[in-house]
Design a protein around this motif. Sequence first.
Motif, PDB file in Angstrom:
ATOM      1  N   ILE A  45     -12.650   4.420 -15.142  1.00 43.89           N
ATOM      2  CA  ILE A  45     -11.968   4.828 -16.365  1.00 43.89           C
ATOM      3  C   ILE A  45     -12.777   4.285 -17.546  1.00 43.89           C
ATOM      4  O   ILE A  45     -12.985   3.074 -17.665  1.00 43.89           O
ATOM      5  N   GLY A  46     -13.251   5.178 -18.404  1.00 47.43           N
ATOM      6  CA  GLY A  46     -14.038   4.740 -19.553  1.00 47.43           C
ATOM      7  C   GLY A  46     -13.172   4.053 -20.591  1.00 47.43           C
ATOM      8  O   GLY A  46     -12.017   4.434 -20.822  1.00 47.43           O
ATOM      9  N   ALA A  47     -13.727   3.023 -21.244  1.00 48.77           N
ATOM     10  CA  ALA A  47     -12.967   2.279 -22.245  1.00 48.77           C
ATOM     11  C   ALA A  47     -13.913   1.646 -23.258  1.00 48.77           C
ATOM     12  O   ALA A  47     -15.082   1.382 -22.957  1.00 48.77           O
ATOM     13  N   LEU A  48     -13.379   1.418 -24.454  1.00 45.47           N
ATOM     14  CA  LEU A  48     -14.126   0.754 -25.522  1.00 45.47           C
ATOM     15  C   LEU A  48     -13.159  -0.164 -26.272  1.00 45.47           C
ATOM     16  O   LEU A  48     -12.225   0.305 -26.932  1.00 45.47           O
ATOM     17  N   ILE A  49     -13.365  -1.473 -26.128  1.00 45.44           N
ATOM     18  CA  ILE A  49     -12.478  -2.471 -26.722  1.00 45.44           C
ATOM     19  C   ILE A  49     -13.279  -3.290 -27.729  1.00 45.44           C
ATOM     20  O   ILE A  49     -14.301  -3.887 -27.378  1.00 45.44           O
ATOM     21  N   VAL A  50     -12.820  -3.309 -28.985  1.00 45.68           N
ATOM     22  CA  VAL A  50     -13.505  -4.042 -30.048  1.00 45.68           C
ATOM     23  C   VAL A  50     -12.676  -5.272 -30.408  1.00 45.68           C
ATOM     24  O   VAL A  50     -11.495  -5.157 -30.744  1.00 45.68           O
ATOM     25  N   LEU A  51     -13.299  -6.436 -30.328  1.00 47.32           N
ATOM     26  CA  LEU A  51     -12.633  -7.698 -30.639  1.00 47.32           C
ATOM     27  C   LEU A  51     -13.085  -8.169 -32.017  1.00 47.32           C
ATOM     28  O   LEU A  51     -14.258  -8.498 -32.220  1.00 47.32           O
ATOM     29  N   GLU A  52     -12.154  -8.179 -32.954  1.00 46.42           N
ATOM     30  CA  GLU A  52     -12.471  -8.606 -34.317  1.00 46.42           C
ATOM     31  C   GLU A  52     -12.746 -10.102 -34.351  1.00 46.42           C
ATOM     32  O   GLU A  52     -12.068 -10.888 -33.697  1.00 46.42           O
ATOM     33  N   ARG A  53     -13.750 -10.490 -35.138  1.00 45.40           N
ATOM     34  CA  ARG A  53     -14.051 -11.915 -35.313  1.00 45.40           C
ATOM     35  C   ARG A  53     -13.768 -12.311 -36.762  1.00 45.40           C
ATOM     36  O   ARG A  53     -12.622 -12.271 -37.184  1.00 45.40           O
ATOM     37  N   SER A  54     -14.769 -12.647 -37.540  1.00 46.65           N
ATOM     38  CA  SER A  54     -14.540 -13.126 -38.904  1.00 46.65           C
ATOM     39  C   SER A  54     -14.483 -11.997 -39.928  1.00 46.65           C
ATOM     40  O   SER A  54     -13.758 -12.085 -40.916  1.00 46.65           O
ATOM     41  N   ILE A  55     -15.270 -10.947 -39.721  1.00 47.52           N
ATOM     42  CA  ILE A  55     -15.286  -9.829 -40.667  1.00 47.52           C
ATOM     43  C   ILE A  55     -14.131  -8.890 -40.352  1.00 47.52           C
ATOM     44  O   ILE A  55     -14.054  -8.341 -39.245  1.00 47.52           O
ATOM     45  N   PRO A  56     -13.214  -8.674 -41.294  1.00 48.20           N
ATOM     46  CA  PRO A  56     -12.065  -7.804 -41.033  1.00 48.20           C
ATOM     47  C   PRO A  56     -12.491  -6.366 -40.742  1.00 48.20           C
ATOM     48  O   PRO A  56     -13.429  -5.842 -41.337  1.00 48.20           O
ATOM     49  N   ARG A  97     -19.853   6.099 -26.178  1.00 50.54           N
ATOM     50  CA  ARG A  97     -19.145   4.814 -26.213  1.00 50.54           C
ATOM     51  C   ARG A  97     -20.115   3.654 -26.424  1.00 50.54           C
ATOM     52  O   ARG A  97     -19.845   2.747 -27.218  1.00 50.54           O
ATOM     53  N   HIS A  98     -21.223   3.670 -25.701  1.00 49.74           N
ATOM     54  CA  HIS A  98     -22.181   2.565 -25.824  1.00 49.74           C
ATOM     55  C   HIS A  98     -22.837   2.562 -27.203  1.00 49.74           C
ATOM     56  O   HIS A  98     -23.033   1.503 -27.811  1.00 49.74           O
ATOM     57  N   ARG A  99     -23.172   3.740 -27.714  1.00 43.08           N
ATOM     58  CA  ARG A  99     -23.775   3.809 -29.051  1.00 43.08           C
ATOM     59  C   ARG A  99     -22.784   3.367 -30.120  1.00 43.08           C
ATOM     60  O   ARG A  99     -23.157   2.734 -31.112  1.00 43.08           O
ATOM     61  N   ALA A 100     -21.503   3.702 -29.925  1.00 43.63           N
ATOM     62  CA  ALA A 100     -20.473   3.265 -30.870  1.00 43.63           C
ATOM     63  C   ALA A 100     -20.292   1.748 -30.808  1.00 43.63           C
ATOM     64  O   ALA A 100     -20.117   1.086 -31.843  1.00 43.63           O
ATOM     65  N   ALA A 101     -20.345   1.180 -29.603  1.00 39.07           N
ATOM     66  CA  ALA A 101     -20.221  -0.271 -29.447  1.00 39.07           C
ATOM     67  C   ALA A 101     -21.370  -0.985 -30.149  1.00 39.07           C
ATOM     68  O   ALA A 101     -21.160  -1.981 -30.864  1.00 39.07           O
ATOM     69  N   ILE A 102     -22.578  -0.492 -29.959  1.00 40.73           N
ATOM     70  CA  ILE A 102     -23.741  -1.100 -30.626  1.00 40.73           C
ATOM     71  C   ILE A 102     -23.626  -0.927 -32.132  1.00 40.73           C
ATOM     72  O   ILE A 102     -23.921  -1.839 -32.909  1.00 40.73           O
ATOM     73  N   SER A 125     -18.090   1.874 -18.492  1.00 47.66           N
ATOM     74  CA  SER A 125     -18.709   3.176 -18.258  1.00 47.66           C
ATOM     75  C   SER A 125     -17.972   3.913 -17.140  1.00 47.66           C
ATOM     76  O   SER A 125     -17.859   3.401 -16.026  1.00 47.66           O
ATOM     77  N   GLU A 126     -17.474   5.114 -17.455  1.00 47.18           N
ATOM     78  CA  GLU A 126     -16.784   5.880 -16.426  1.00 47.18           C
ATOM     79  C   GLU A 126     -17.765   6.529 -15.453  1.00 47.18           C
ATOM     80  O   GLU A 126     -17.413   6.829 -14.313  1.00 47.18           O
ATOM     81  N   GLU A 127     -19.017   6.756 -15.882  1.00 44.71           N
ATOM     82  CA  GLU A 127     -20.006   7.363 -15.003  1.00 44.71           C
ATOM     83  C   GLU A 127     -20.562   6.351 -14.000  1.00 44.71           C
ATOM     84  O   GLU A 127     -20.701   6.647 -12.806  1.00 44.71           O
ATOM     85  N   ARG A 128     -20.880   5.135 -14.469  1.00 51.12           N
ATOM     86  CA  ARG A 128     -21.525   4.141 -13.610  1.00 51.12           C
ATOM     87  C   ARG A 128     -20.580   3.045 -13.128  1.00 51.12           C
ATOM     88  O   ARG A 128     -20.940   2.275 -12.243  1.00 51.12           O
ATOM     89  N   GLY A 129     -19.403   2.951 -13.716  1.00 49.64           N
ATOM     90  CA  GLY A 129     -18.452   1.934 -13.303  1.00 49.64           C
ATOM     91  C   GLY A 129     -18.914   0.515 -13.586  1.00 49.64           C
ATOM     92  O   GLY A 129     -18.579  -0.409 -12.838  1.00 49.64           O
ATOM     93  N   ILE A 130     -19.680   0.324 -14.644  1.00 54.25           N
ATOM     94  CA  ILE A 130     -20.148  -1.019 -15.004  1.00 54.25           C
ATOM     95  C   ILE A 130     -19.573  -1.410 -16.363  1.00 54.25           C
ATOM     96  O   ILE A 130     -19.121  -0.562 -17.145  1.00 54.25           O
ATOM     97  N   ILE A 131     -19.609  -2.711 -16.644  1.00 55.71           N
ATOM     98  CA  ILE A 131     -19.069  -3.241 -17.891  1.00 55.71           C
ATOM     99  C   ILE A 131     -20.206  -3.833 -18.718  1.00 55.71           C
ATOM    100  O   ILE A 131     -21.054  -4.562 -18.205  1.00 55.71           O
TER     101      ILE A 131
END
Length: 251
Positions: free
Chosen positions: A123-134, A198-203, A217-223
């Motif tokens: 299952i593809g997913a993208l989780i963003v964890l906020e730090r100091s910059i709002p 997803r990966h380009r958005a994360a970067i 990654s839903e294609e490769r099943g890696i994190i």
Amino acid sequence: MLETPFSIPISIRDLVDIGLVTFAFYRLILLIKGTRAVSVIYGLVLILVIFYLSDEFGLFTLNWLLANFLGSLFLVIIIFFQQDIRKALSELGAGSLWRRRKVSDRLVNEVVFSALNMAKSRIGALIVLERSIPLGDIIARGVEIKADLSRELLVTIFYPNTPLHDGAVVVRGGRIEAAGCILPLSSGVDHSAKLGTRHRAAIGVSEETDAVALVVSEERGIISIAQGGRLTEDLNEAQLKDVLREVLEHS
């Protein structure tokens, strides 16, 4: 007043001045380390070398062109490094250069276990964890959730064919602020062609802010984890926990 071996007097003010400049350069090196800004700096150094050689060997036309270019070097640097400058000022304003924060083990465990579960089920997913910059502008473009973070809620949001599964989830503290968020895509030309949206958005979000983005990654099943414009792929449970604790505790 201190005396050096060459009889040059150095005051406490001079030592403070040198220390502040050294610290500023140290923070600058940490900021651009491993980013595309390094390539730009190499290019500028090469131009300076060519400018010097053109003057030494009497290449007047080339020297004149480079002299005019270097005359507006300050403006050129601002144009080239506008994203990096904006990010550095945001971190400075948020106090992230000085603060060390306590990270909840529950937060790390819930994120890691949900990611492992989704990776196992492809299952593809993208989780963003906020730090100091709002990340208020990104949150505003998503669907408001404002619920306590749990692995069950994360898996439900990213379950295939649900309305929010294609966007990103933004986590602030121990709460899910929004889902279905649209992130800026990285425009780096050196990213592998195998990387999806997803990966380009994360970067991309890690380039413009100090946030940490976790991708399944839903294609490769890696994190993978994106932080500071760099992507670390194929992490196991122990590595995920170590990386998340490290980057979330240290600003």
